[in-house]
Scaffold this active site. Structure first.
Site, PDB file in Angstrom:
ATOM      1  N   GLY A  28      29.291  22.464  30.315  1.00 60.97           N
ATOM      2  CA  GLY A  28      29.261  21.115  29.754  1.00 60.97           C
ATOM      3  C   GLY A  28      27.893  20.774  29.210  1.00 60.97           C
ATOM      4  O   GLY A  28      27.097  21.666  28.886  1.00 60.97           O
ATOM      5  N   CYS A  29      27.606  19.509  29.114  1.00 61.30           N
ATOM      6  CA  CYS A  29      26.342  19.034  28.555  1.00 61.30           C
ATOM      7  C   CYS A  29      25.151  19.629  29.300  1.00 61.30           C
ATOM      8  O   CYS A  29      25.060  19.526  30.518  1.00 61.30           O
ATOM      9  CB  CYS A  29      26.284  17.517  28.632  1.00 61.30           C
ATOM     10  SG  CYS A  29      24.729  16.815  28.062  1.00 61.30           S
ATOM     11  N   PHE A  30      24.232  20.246  28.557  1.00 61.37           N
ATOM     12  CA  PHE A  30      23.109  20.900  29.253  1.00 61.37           C
ATOM     13  C   PHE A  30      22.155  19.918  29.916  1.00 61.37           C
ATOM     14  O   PHE A  30      21.394  20.300  30.797  1.00 61.37           O
ATOM     15  CB  PHE A  30      22.359  21.887  28.360  1.00 61.37           C
ATOM     16  CG  PHE A  30      21.951  21.427  26.980  1.00 61.37           C
ATOM     17  CD1 PHE A  30      21.816  20.082  26.646  1.00 61.37           C
ATOM     18  CD2 PHE A  30      21.686  22.377  25.996  1.00 61.37           C
ATOM     19  CE1 PHE A  30      21.423  19.688  25.370  1.00 61.37           C
ATOM     20  CE2 PHE A  30      21.283  21.996  24.717  1.00 61.37           C
ATOM     21  CZ  PHE A  30      21.150  20.651  24.408  1.00 61.37           C
ATOM     22  N   CYS A  40      27.363  13.524  25.323  1.00 63.98           N
ATOM     23  CA  CYS A  40      26.101  14.269  25.325  1.00 63.98           C
ATOM     24  C   CYS A  40      25.537  14.370  23.915  1.00 63.98           C
ATOM     25  O   CYS A  40      24.372  14.700  23.721  1.00 63.98           O
ATOM     26  CB  CYS A  40      26.356  15.669  25.885  1.00 63.98           C
ATOM     27  SG  CYS A  40      24.890  16.675  26.138  1.00 63.98           S
TER      28      CYS A  40
END
Length: 219
Positions: free
Chosen positions: A49-51, A18
């Protein structure tokens, strides 16, 4: 041989993390609600986690009006992508969810949260590792806290996950919007390697698991 294999895997994960391949692509194609309109809805805050991934998942849920990528849960009084991705503020990549409580409940959003990531991987989600990718729920009041804790206790009782749930349940303090190019990132960058290899598969797994929670597609 094992160390070489581990190194190769690490390099592969890094190249599709990310934290790579960001671009400044315009997202003006999306119909935007005014801030005044958004303020008529309830808000909820999650990190898993990754937005880029998390935003797309919540955006697909009926009753959700808008999702903003940003940073929450840190010790610093401000946050930006450079600082957060370097782990210098202890913020998590998070999302702010605007939702219509008449259509979707907070409990359902908690269900979406736990049903769309692995809460047993401490400070990690998929190829992304670090405190900024931790699993966390930022509750605003005692009612939200109770809903979250009750839901977690039920997950443990039902043994839904094999490992221990590591999700942090903490009081909401502040949320900082991420830079503009992070907003609607999955929709705006469908050919990004991370989006193709991680975000879209994660979204599809969620959609397959909870079809009853999804917005109807426009014809």
């Amino acid at each position: 041989m094992k160390s070489i294999y581990s190194t190769v895997l690490t390099l592969i994960f890094f190249t599709i993390s990310c934290n790579s391949n960001t671009t400044n692509k315009d997202n003006s194609h999306k119909e935007q609600l005014t801030q005044e309109q958004l303020e008529t809805y309830e808000t909820a805050y999650f990190a898993s986690g990754c937005f880029w991934c998390v935003e797309a998942i919540f955006e697909s849920v009926k009753g959700v009006k808008e999702v903003v990528s940003g940073y929450a849960g840190g010790k610093a009084s401000t946050a930006n992508y450079k600082l957060v991705s370097a782990g210098r503020t202890d913020h998590a990549e998070a999302v702010k969810v605007y939702y219509d409580a008449k259509v979707v409940s907070y409990k359902t959003l908690v269900k979406v949260f736990f049903g769309s990531h692995d809460p047993t991987t401490l400070n990690r989600q998929g190829p992304d590792a670090g405190r900024q990718y931790r699993s966390a729920i930022f509750y605003k009041n005692a009612k939200e806290k109770q809903i979250v804790e009750t839901y977690i206790n039920q997950l443990k009782k039902d043994k839904v996950f094999n490992g221990e749930i590591t999700t942090e349940v903490v009081k909401y303090t502040a949320f900082y919007d991420a830079e503009g190019y992070h907003q609607d990132y999955e929709a705006n960058n469908p050919n990004n390697p991370y989006i193709k290899g991680v975000s879209i598969p994660r979204l599809k797994r969620f959609q397959k698991k909870f079809p009853e929670l999804l917005k109807k597609k426009a014809h």
